[in-house]
Design an enzyme around this catalytic site. Sequence first.
Site, PDB file in Angstrom:
ATOM      1  N   ASP A 481       0.869  -1.166   0.000  1.00  0.00           N
ATOM      2  CA  ASP A 481       0.000   0.000   0.000  1.00  0.00           C
ATOM      3  C   ASP A 481       0.915   1.227   0.000  1.00  0.00           C
ATOM      4  O   ASP A 481       2.099   1.126   0.342  1.00  0.00           O
ATOM      5  CB  ASP A 481      -0.888  -0.024   1.247  1.00  0.00           C
ATOM      6  N   THR A 483       0.038   5.084   1.047  1.00  0.00           N
ATOM      7  CA  THR A 483      -0.096   6.023   2.155  1.00  0.00           C
ATOM      8  C   THR A 483      -0.046   5.303   3.496  1.00  0.00           C
ATOM      9  O   THR A 483      -0.829   4.388   3.747  1.00  0.00           O
ATOM     10  CB  THR A 483      -1.409   6.814   2.036  1.00  0.00           C
ATOM     11  N   PHE A 582     -17.950  15.908   1.898  1.00  0.00           N
ATOM     12  CA  PHE A 582     -17.230  15.223   0.823  1.00  0.00           C
ATOM     13  C   PHE A 582     -17.925  13.920   0.465  1.00  0.00           C
ATOM     14  O   PHE A 582     -18.346  13.167   1.335  1.00  0.00           O
ATOM     15  CB  PHE A 582     -15.785  14.932   1.243  1.00  0.00           C
ATOM     16  N   ASP A 703      -4.736   6.012  -4.161  1.00  0.00           N
ATOM     17  CA  ASP A 703      -4.371   7.368  -4.567  1.00  0.00           C
ATOM     18  C   ASP A 703      -4.430   7.509  -6.088  1.00  0.00           C
ATOM     19  O   ASP A 703      -4.599   6.534  -6.821  1.00  0.00           O
ATOM     20  CB  ASP A 703      -2.970   7.697  -4.062  1.00  0.00           C
ATOM     21  N   ASP A 814      -1.685  -1.033   6.025  1.00  0.00           N
ATOM     22  CA  ASP A 814      -1.830  -0.467   7.366  1.00  0.00           C
ATOM     23  C   ASP A 814      -3.260  -0.164   7.766  1.00  0.00           C
ATOM     24  O   ASP A 814      -3.489   0.432   8.809  1.00  0.00           O
ATOM     25  CB  ASP A 814      -1.018   0.829   7.471  1.00  0.00           C
ATOM     26  N   GLY A 815      -4.259  -0.530   6.980  1.00  0.00           N
ATOM     27  CA  GLY A 815      -5.643  -0.193   7.331  1.00  0.00           C
ATOM     28  C   GLY A 815      -6.590  -1.332   7.059  1.00  0.00           C
ATOM     29  O   GLY A 815      -6.234  -2.339   6.445  1.00  0.00           O
ATOM     30  N   THR A 816      -7.844  -1.182   7.513  1.00  0.00           N
ATOM     31  CA  THR A 816      -8.845  -2.221   7.271  1.00  0.00           C
ATOM     32  C   THR A 816      -9.175  -2.341   5.789  1.00  0.00           C
ATOM     33  O   THR A 816      -9.622  -3.383   5.341  1.00  0.00           O
ATOM     34  CB  THR A 816     -10.112  -1.909   8.085  1.00  0.00           C
ATOM     35  N   ASN A 817      -8.950  -1.276   5.016  1.00  0.00           N
ATOM     36  CA  ASN A 817      -9.159  -1.399   3.574  1.00  0.00           C
ATOM     37  C   ASN A 817      -8.153  -2.371   2.961  1.00  0.00           C
ATOM     38  O   ASN A 817      -8.294  -2.770   1.808  1.00  0.00           O
ATOM     39  CB  ASN A 817      -9.053  -0.027   2.891  1.00  0.00           C
TER      40      ASN A 817
END
Length: 848
Positions: A481, A483, A582, A703, A814-817
């Site tokens: 990943d 970011t 947003f 991104d 680093d994330g749940t995504n």
Amino acid sequence: MTVSDDVREITFHNLRPFITHFHAGPFLFLYSLWVAHFFQGYYSLEVEFLILAFIGVIHVLSCLFCMWSVRWRVLSMYSTVADPFNATTARVMPTENNGSTVLCVLHKYKTDEGNSALCFEFQKTKYCCEKGTEFRAVAFPIDEQIQNYIDSRGLSDDDVKKANLKWGPNKMEIVLPTFQELFVERATAPFFVFQVFCVLLWCLDEYWYYSLFTLAMLALFEATVVKQQMKSMSEIKNMTQEPYTLNVYRNKRWEKVKSTELYPGDIVSVVRRAEIVPCDLLLLHGQCVIDESMLTGESVPLMKEALIQEDGGCLYKPDDNLNLDIHSRLHIVSGGTKVIQHNGPTNKNVLRAPDSGSIAYVLRTGFNTSQGKLLRTIMYSVQRVTANNFETFMFILFLLQFAIAASAYVWIEGTKDPNRNKYKLFLECTLIITSVVPPELPIELSLAVNSSLLSLIKMGIFCTEPFRIPFAGKVHFCCFDKTGTLTTDKLELSGVVGVSSESDKSDSKSASSSITSIDEAPLETCQVLATCHSLIHVDERLIGDPLEKAALQVLPWTLTKGDVAMCKTAKLSLKILKRFHFNSALKRMSVIVSKQDSSYNIQHLVMCKGAPEVIKTMLKEIPDNYDEVHTEYSLQGGRVIALARKELGGSDLVVRDVAREDAEKDLEFAGFVVFTAPLKKESKSAISMLKESSHYCIMITGDSPLTACYVAQQLRIAKKLLILTKNDKDGHWYWESPDKSIKFEIGEEQRSYSLCLTGEGMNYAIDTKDKKSTSLFSKIVKRIKVFARVTPKQKEVVITTLKSQGMVTVMCGDGTNDVGALKHADVGVAIISNAPEVKVEKSPKAIQ
């Protein structure tokens, strides 16, 4: 036929009489035949008992196969029927990478209309069908018309009874198996059964002490593994929480109800508390600030707005349907999150709770909530990885050839001696064959894995699935990943472009391509940055999107608790009256503010920001070099956001009723703001080491493609890149370089170029197939270095496609995504941003 995203196919069966089972009737006949044959004395006693032993081994294996394979169990013990209403059991086959096939018991019941219906539970999800229909997962009220939620007034006692029958209680019960159950499961595994068989053979050959000691070691080893497994399962169970009471509107009054007794359709009061949210909720009145770090891994709290505005109006058309993909970020409070601030409704004409909480509608409960789905992903998504891989099997097969040859030689030479004991000879030949796989092998593998675990722990790396470690030594593809993994998650504001500085204003219709520091930026640009955001104060702290915080921190402006932005260098204040939040589909957000100058004159303004390509369509006058300027800074790895504004007439009451479409049109360009996320200091060296060791590194990120390509080139993941691009006019797809200087038709791109695929381009590549039904994506997936603008599900597709082509993959995120991709990869590396400090051994040996 695919029943759902989780279930591929369902077949229906009935248990046959015991005597007709493959491991019952046929073997009863064989044993009877052996008894008759034995008393007639055709062969010697040794041969007769060898025949009995052979029949016994086959019998035991047939019983064990019923435990090892659901397919064999169905073939051996069940009959197949076409009508599910004539069946007692369903064989449920999941879709790829969603667990293993299981047998589920069918339950019959009557619907409210008196119709016969069936249901079963698979992976904590209930599936039902009525006569003449197909099985479907029980539906929740997540896609009804907006007006239905607005008009909802909670459940009555009769509604609660019906809801309990349909959905069951709001529980996420994880039943932990006992030690005995898990040990029996391990003890009947193929490898363990083979080891016990070898030990029995040694006992027959009078190796009593060695055999019993080996058996004790095997049992102790399996008991240790079971204990570790129980510990892991208990940690998962600890993710659930004890029930608590909250205010629920039922029978036209507020009642105290336990969180486990909530059902879809309930109206509840949401307040700040220590416990997590028990289910998925749609916010109807009020406002909440939610900490979603437990689900998403993101430390930034999110503000949730009510579906119904304070003046009684709605943000959407009443006949629009609720869409979780669109509305979840702004209006839905997910189960498993925590409320860190709430504001109840101020309008006295709407429903208000006795504890002044925000009012919400229950959408989903139990394992169907966001937290429940995460637990199901952990428990069922991928079958357990073991060390018994293809290479091990081939190695054993290779050794087996020599063992069979040696055993055959011993048998042939041994039978030449008529006085030699045939029983002993057969036993020795069998021992030669079984010695290919020594019983100590799993213990030796475990010691190797434990040694690796200790080395990893010294480096601050913790492993939850130790048997993935052998795969880490033969990885082909390293997927990252961007970011928070390769780059820091702390954004820095580089400056403003597209507008002249305050001291150098000009009347040119072109956008300035030089970057201006925020101190010299025009006042109009600073006003947009100071007000167009979703930042809020919680416990004297400013929380929200890191990008918006980074902008406000460098501006000479402050934000008060009353949503008033005040300028430090001039007597000027802007009060935020209304936010259009947003939206990932719209790729923009805007606010309506009131401006009060030094003369106390009130003026209303619209402030807007978003993706450059989106804001461009909303501008009254577009600068000549608009695209060139934002593309230039995107190519340099910057995150570019377009800013715009306009004056709006009318009073506060009139302004609050302005529709989003009317507010966001005929805007005046206010410049581009450029943010950068610096590379982590370890990223370059890590990628360099991986490339030197012949690993293929790729980037998978949400991104923009230009920013992702720039970072990939900075890290030397790729040198020359081509992006799969779509011509919006005719829908034609082609390869194009990031600076648009080079173009190739699909299939004509040179091998010297690496490829970049966006989420939209990935869908096109998957759908485009040749005459052999091979997708374009499958052909080029190994050449793709950068995946940009991809969804979490598409990340999983990348990993599973590489694995289907025989590649061993590691995913770092680093994330749940990233959770789905982390689970599907052969090795998943999750970076924990707020982990406790660990003393890392920095010696060269530890690093190697």
